[in-house]
Motif scaffolding. Structure first.
Motif, PDB file in Angstrom:
ATOM      1  N   SER A 113       0.824  -1.204   0.000  1.00 35.07           N
ATOM      2  CA  SER A 113       0.000   0.000   0.000  1.00 35.07           C
ATOM      3  C   SER A 113       0.864   1.264   0.000  1.00 35.07           C
ATOM      4  O   SER A 113       0.613   2.212  -0.759  1.00 35.07           O
ATOM      5  CB  SER A 113      -0.931  -0.010   1.217  1.00 35.07           C
ATOM      6  N   ILE A 114       1.889   1.279   0.840  1.00 32.95           N
ATOM      7  CA  ILE A 114       2.785   2.434   0.903  1.00 32.95           C
ATOM      8  C   ILE A 114       3.540   2.578  -0.415  1.00 32.95           C
ATOM      9  O   ILE A 114       3.679   3.678  -0.949  1.00 32.95           O
ATOM     10  CB  ILE A 114       3.756   2.310   2.093  1.00 32.95           C
ATOM     11  N   ALA A 115       4.006   1.467  -0.964  1.00 32.47           N
ATOM     12  CA  ALA A 115       4.736   1.507  -2.234  1.00 32.47           C
ATOM     13  C   ALA A 115       3.847   2.030  -3.358  1.00 32.47           C
ATOM     14  O   ALA A 115       4.286   2.836  -4.189  1.00 32.47           O
ATOM     15  CB  ALA A 115       5.281   0.125  -2.574  1.00 32.47           C
ATOM     16  N   ALA A 116       2.589   1.605  -3.386  1.00 32.22           N
ATOM     17  CA  ALA A 116       1.674   2.069  -4.427  1.00 32.22           C
ATOM     18  C   ALA A 116       1.430   3.567  -4.302  1.00 32.22           C
ATOM     19  O   ALA A 116       1.354   4.285  -5.306  1.00 32.22           O
ATOM     20  CB  ALA A 116       0.357   1.301  -4.344  1.00 32.22           C
ATOM     21  N   SER A 117       1.316   4.051  -3.089  1.00 31.41           N
ATOM     22  CA  SER A 117       1.066   5.469  -2.866  1.00 31.41           C
ATOM     23  C   SER A 117       2.300   6.318  -3.154  1.00 31.41           C
ATOM     24  O   SER A 117       2.211   7.367  -3.796  1.00 31.41           O
ATOM     25  CB  SER A 117       0.612   5.684  -1.422  1.00 31.41           C
ATOM     26  N   ALA A 118       3.467   5.865  -2.696  1.00 30.17           N
ATOM     27  CA  ALA A 118       4.693   6.646  -2.833  1.00 30.17           C
ATOM     28  C   ALA A 118       5.296   6.565  -4.238  1.00 30.17           C
ATOM     29  O   ALA A 118       5.974   7.484  -4.667  1.00 30.17           O
ATOM     30  CB  ALA A 118       5.727   6.176  -1.813  1.00 30.17           C
ATOM     31  N   GLN A 119       5.058   5.469  -4.926  1.00 30.81           N
ATOM     32  CA  GLN A 119       5.648   5.229  -6.244  1.00 30.81           C
ATOM     33  C   GLN A 119       7.160   5.493  -6.240  1.00 30.81           C
ATOM     34  O   GLN A 119       7.668   6.336  -6.982  1.00 30.81           O
ATOM     35  CB  GLN A 119       4.943   6.057  -7.313  1.00 30.81           C
ATOM     36  N   PRO A 120       7.892   4.730  -5.411  1.00 25.41           N
ATOM     37  CA  PRO A 120       9.335   4.955  -5.306  1.00 25.41           C
ATOM     38  C   PRO A 120      10.085   4.505  -6.551  1.00 25.41           C
ATOM     39  O   PRO A 120       9.639   3.621  -7.278  1.00 25.41           O
ATOM     40  CB  PRO A 120       9.726   4.099  -4.104  1.00 25.41           C
ATOM     41  N   THR A 121      11.224   5.125  -6.774  1.00 21.15           N
ATOM     42  CA  THR A 121      12.115   4.718  -7.852  1.00 21.15           C
ATOM     43  C   THR A 121      12.914   3.488  -7.433  1.00 21.15           C
ATOM     44  O   THR A 121      13.213   2.623  -8.247  1.00 21.15           O
ATOM     45  CB  THR A 121      13.089   5.869  -8.191  1.00 21.15           C
ATOM     46  N   VAL A 122      13.251   3.432  -6.137  1.00 17.58           N
ATOM     47  CA  VAL A 122      14.113   2.375  -5.612  1.00 17.58           C
ATOM     48  C   VAL A 122      13.591   1.933  -4.251  1.00 17.58           C
ATOM     49  O   VAL A 122      13.076   2.749  -3.487  1.00 17.58           O
ATOM     50  CB  VAL A 122      15.566   2.897  -5.460  1.00 17.58           C
ATOM     51  N   LEU A 123      13.734   0.635  -3.962  1.00 19.37           N
ATOM     52  CA  LEU A 123      13.465   0.104  -2.634  1.00 19.37           C
ATOM     53  C   LEU A 123      14.815  -0.255  -2.024  1.00 19.37           C
ATOM     54  O   LEU A 123      15.607  -0.954  -2.645  1.00 19.37           O
ATOM     55  CB  LEU A 123      12.579  -1.142  -2.714  1.00 19.37           C
ATOM     56  N   VAL A 124      15.073   0.253  -0.838  1.00 21.62           N
ATOM     57  CA  VAL A 124      16.317  -0.051  -0.120  1.00 21.62           C
ATOM     58  C   VAL A 124      15.961  -0.901   1.083  1.00 21.62           C
ATOM     59  O   VAL A 124      15.054  -0.566   1.847  1.00 21.62           O
ATOM     60  CB  VAL A 124      17.034   1.246   0.328  1.00 21.62           C
ATOM     61  N   THR A 125      16.688  -2.001   1.246  1.00 23.56           N
ATOM     62  CA  THR A 125      16.487  -2.868   2.400  1.00 23.56           C
ATOM     63  C   THR A 125      17.840  -3.398   2.848  1.00 23.56           C
ATOM     64  O   THR A 125      18.863  -3.102   2.237  1.00 23.56           O
ATOM     65  CB  THR A 125      15.503  -4.008   2.060  1.00 23.56           C
ATOM     66  N   ASP A 126      17.848  -4.165   3.911  1.00 27.38           N
ATOM     67  CA  ASP A 126      19.093  -4.767   4.376  1.00 27.38           C
ATOM     68  C   ASP A 126      19.071  -6.262   4.055  1.00 27.38           C
ATOM     69  O   ASP A 126      18.064  -6.790   3.603  1.00 27.38           O
ATOM     70  CB  ASP A 126      19.322  -4.494   5.864  1.00 27.38           C
ATOM     71  N   ASP A 127      20.186  -6.926   4.276  1.00 25.40           N
ATOM     72  CA  ASP A 127      20.310  -8.332   3.891  1.00 25.40           C
ATOM     73  C   ASP A 127      19.257  -9.222   4.544  1.00 25.40           C
ATOM     74  O   ASP A 127      18.665 -10.079   3.887  1.00 25.40           O
ATOM     75  CB  ASP A 127      21.702  -8.860   4.235  1.00 25.40           C
ATOM     76  N   ALA A 128      19.015  -9.029   5.832  1.00 26.07           N
ATOM     77  CA  ALA A 128      18.065  -9.882   6.549  1.00 26.07           C
ATOM     78  C   ALA A 128      16.659  -9.746   5.974  1.00 26.07           C
ATOM     79  O   ALA A 128      15.962 -10.739   5.763  1.00 26.07           O
ATOM     80  CB  ALA A 128      18.071  -9.544   8.032  1.00 26.07           C
ATOM     81  N   LEU A 129      16.231  -8.517   5.722  1.00 25.39           N
ATOM     82  CA  LEU A 129      14.886  -8.316   5.187  1.00 25.39           C
ATOM     83  C   LEU A 129      14.789  -8.689   3.718  1.00 25.39           C
ATOM     84  O   LEU A 129      13.727  -9.089   3.254  1.00 25.39           O
ATOM     85  CB  LEU A 129      14.441  -6.880   5.399  1.00 25.39           C
ATOM     86  N   GLU A 130      15.876  -8.581   2.988  1.00 21.96           N
ATOM     87  CA  GLU A 130      15.831  -8.956   1.574  1.00 21.96           C
ATOM     88  C   GLU A 130      15.443 -10.423   1.435  1.00 21.96           C
ATOM     89  O   GLU A 130      14.616 -10.783   0.594  1.00 21.96           O
ATOM     90  CB  GLU A 130      17.180  -8.713   0.895  1.00 21.96           C
ATOM     91  N   LEU A 131      16.013 -11.276   2.261  1.00 23.75           N
ATOM     92  CA  LEU A 131      15.663 -12.705   2.235  1.00 23.75           C
ATOM     93  C   LEU A 131      14.192 -12.896   2.550  1.00 23.75           C
ATOM     94  O   LEU A 131      13.498 -13.674   1.894  1.00 23.75           O
ATOM     95  CB  LEU A 131      16.532 -13.480   3.214  1.00 23.75           C
ATOM     96  N   GLN A 132      13.680 -12.186   3.541  1.00 23.34           N
ATOM     97  CA  GLN A 132      12.276 -12.297   3.925  1.00 23.34           C
ATOM     98  C   GLN A 132      11.362 -11.810   2.802  1.00 23.34           C
ATOM     99  O   GLN A 132      10.341 -12.428   2.513  1.00 23.34           O
ATOM    100  CB  GLN A 132      12.019 -11.490   5.194  1.00 23.34           C
ATOM    101  N   LEU A 133      11.719 -10.715   2.140  1.00 21.89           N
ATOM    102  CA  LEU A 133      10.888 -10.168   1.074  1.00 21.89           C
ATOM    103  C   LEU A 133      10.880 -11.057  -0.162  1.00 21.89           C
ATOM    104  O   LEU A 133       9.883 -11.127  -0.882  1.00 21.89           O
ATOM    105  CB  LEU A 133      11.376  -8.766   0.691  1.00 21.89           C
ATOM    106  N   ARG A 134      11.970 -11.766  -0.411  1.00 18.99           N
ATOM    107  CA  ARG A 134      12.037 -12.643  -1.583  1.00 18.99           C
ATOM    108  C   ARG A 134      11.204 -13.898  -1.410  1.00 18.99           C
ATOM    109  O   ARG A 134      10.844 -14.547  -2.375  1.00 18.99           O
ATOM    110  CB  ARG A 134      13.490 -13.019  -1.874  1.00 18.99           C
ATOM    111  N   GLU A 135      10.942 -14.285  -0.168  1.00 14.38           N
ATOM    112  CA  GLU A 135      10.186 -15.527   0.091  1.00 14.38           C
ATOM    113  C   GLU A 135       8.732 -15.400  -0.232  1.00 14.38           C
ATOM    114  O   GLU A 135       8.061 -14.565  -0.428  1.00 14.38           O
ATOM    115  CB  GLU A 135      10.351 -15.942   1.550  1.00 14.38           C
TER     116      GLU A 135
END
Length: 135
Positions: A113-135
């Motif tokens: 929801s936040i991504a749809a509203s903000a329409q970001p150019t880039v998403l920045v995350t850290d290694d731990a969350l990147e694994l969680q988001l890819r699952e």
């Protein structure tokens, strides 16, 4: 620093204050992150924060399509890395959009929801969350 002292430094933004502090008190703790037990887990001085944030800003331009004025979605674990990314976005004249970490049950509703509203150019995350988001 008192409000009166800050007025004499001509600081108008958070970056102005950070740069002033990095010059005036470079080795003083800017932020201390406490763990769940309330004990110090990480510490950043003003010099370290300014230096690492500038480095982060340079890497954003070198490795992403982001340009001044673009929104950057920050989805990061709690800690000082978020502050480095936030100030780095500011140095790069990007708009940081802080987003809470996704829930452990895998639901990404709030993030999407936040991504749809903000329409970001880039998403920045850290290694731990990147694994969680890819699952």
């Amino acid at each position: 620093m008192t409000p009166e002292q800050l007025k004499t430094t001509n600081c108008e933004t958070l970056l102005d204050i950070l740069d002033w502090r990095a010059a005036a008190t470079p080795d003083r703790a800017a932020y201390i992150y406490l763990d769940a037990k309330g004990e110090e887990a990480e510490r950043l001085t003003y010099r370290e924060l300014a230096s690492r944030a500038r480095s982060f800003a340079r890497s954003l331009y070198a490795t992403t399509p982001a340009r001044p004025g673009d929104r950057i979605l920050l989805v990061m674990s709690p800690g000082l890395g978020f502050l480095i990314a936030y100030f780095g976005c500011q140095y790069a004249r990007l708009i940081p959009v802080a987003c809470p970490t996704p829930r452990k049950d895998g639901r990404l509703t709030k993030l999407l929801s936040i991504a749809a509203s903000a329409q970001p150019t880039v998403l920045v995350t850290d290694d731990a969350l990147e694994l969680q988001l890819r699952e």
